[in-house]
Design an enzyme around this catalytic site. Structure first.
Site, PDB file in Angstrom:
ATOM      1  CB  CYS A 109    -142.565 -81.226 -35.845  1.00  0.00           C
ATOM      2  SG  CYS A 109    -142.589 -80.526 -37.512  1.00  0.00           S
ATOM      3  N   GLY A 110    -139.738 -82.644 -37.039  1.00  0.00           N
ATOM      4  CA  GLY A 110    -138.191 -82.114 -37.407  1.00  0.00           C
ATOM      5  C   GLY A 110    -138.096 -80.925 -38.303  1.00  0.00           C
TER       6      GLY A 110
END
Length: 265
Positions: A109-110
């Site tokens: 998850c950026g």
């Protein structure tokens, strides 16, 4: 530090069970600080950490131009391979609290820890009209990226991002356990040579996600192609920003989700 780590496993097959060792993609935290204030902890594959820091600073809008970052400095006495200071160029001032993440970002998850979706809509430059890429060449570029995935060959567990000109010239590739980290490493690698990136094609080894579209747009990349699907939010953002997104780019064809004028028959 290595991009892979050996661990004992029990291999189960039709022939029974056998003890062996296996190479796993290394996943470890890295902390970035700005003016001594920790602003992010990312889970990443060690290697190319300075490029990751530069790319992260650019695609998250912490700096607006590569020259605004004077250096990425390993912090002495604090496991330098895992903690870095983003040193701003003289005369550049940034409110570090604006970019402090509420949570660490996992490798998948950026945008974890962002206060809202609006917070990740970093201002992107107007994207160029090109390049115009033949459909067949786009398929070849994905093959070229795959040929550069040495880490994936060893572990089976690393994402990749690769950059090409519209004529198919290979400009570089980076791998990481996180797809958004691979993109940031690639942007950091290229940023010293060209900014914004301009009429480039970037291929990615997995799903085209919202954060990949955001990072590509901020870097001025106009074509983003993945070997898997694009998410609904990624397509919506790409349509809004003028970025061409292709998915399921595999032998036999692909899906064009947005701005198909950059891909010729």
């Amino acid at each position: 530090m290595s991009a892979s780590s050996s661990r004992p496993v029990l291999r189960v097959s039709g022939e029974g069970r056998a003890a062996r060792s296996d190479l796993l993609p290394t996943e470890e935290p890295v902390e970035f600080r700005l003016q001594r204030v920790p602003i992010a902890v990312l889970m990443r594959t060690p290697g190319d950490d300075e490029e990751l820091a530069r790319g992260f600073a650019l695609t998250e809008g912490i700096i607006l131009h590569p020259e605004e970052l004077a250096e990425v400095r390993a912090l002495p006495g604090l496991d330098g391979a895992g903690r870095y200071e983003l040193v701003l160029a003289e005369g550049i001032h940034v409110d570090e609290e604006q970019f402090r993440r509420n949570l660490y970002a996992t490798s998948s998850c950026g945008v974890c820890g962002k206060a809202s979706i609006d917070a990740v809509r970093v201002a992107a430059p107007p994207l160029p009209g090109g390049p115009v890429v033949p459909s067949g060449l786009l398929l070849e570029l994905v093959d070229s990226m795959r040929a550069a995935q040495a880490g994936f060959d060893a572990t089976g567990g690393l994402h990749a991002a690769a950059a090409f000109t519209g004529e198919g010239e290979f400009l570089g590739a980076r791998e990481d356990v996180g797809r958004h980290n691979a993109m940031d490493k690639l942007v950091g690698h290229l940023s010293s040579r060209r900014w914004p990136m301009g009429e480039l094609v970037v291929t990615v080894s997995g799903r085209v996600s919202f954060e990949l579209v955001q990072k590509a747009a901020v870097a001025g990349i106009s074509v983003l192609a993945g070997v898997s699907a694009a998410s609904s939010l990624a397509v919506d953002l790409a349509g809004e920003l003028g970025l061409t997104v292709a998915g399921f780019v595999r032998p036999g064809g692909f899906n064009l989700y947005t701005h198909p004028h950059r891909i010729s028959p």
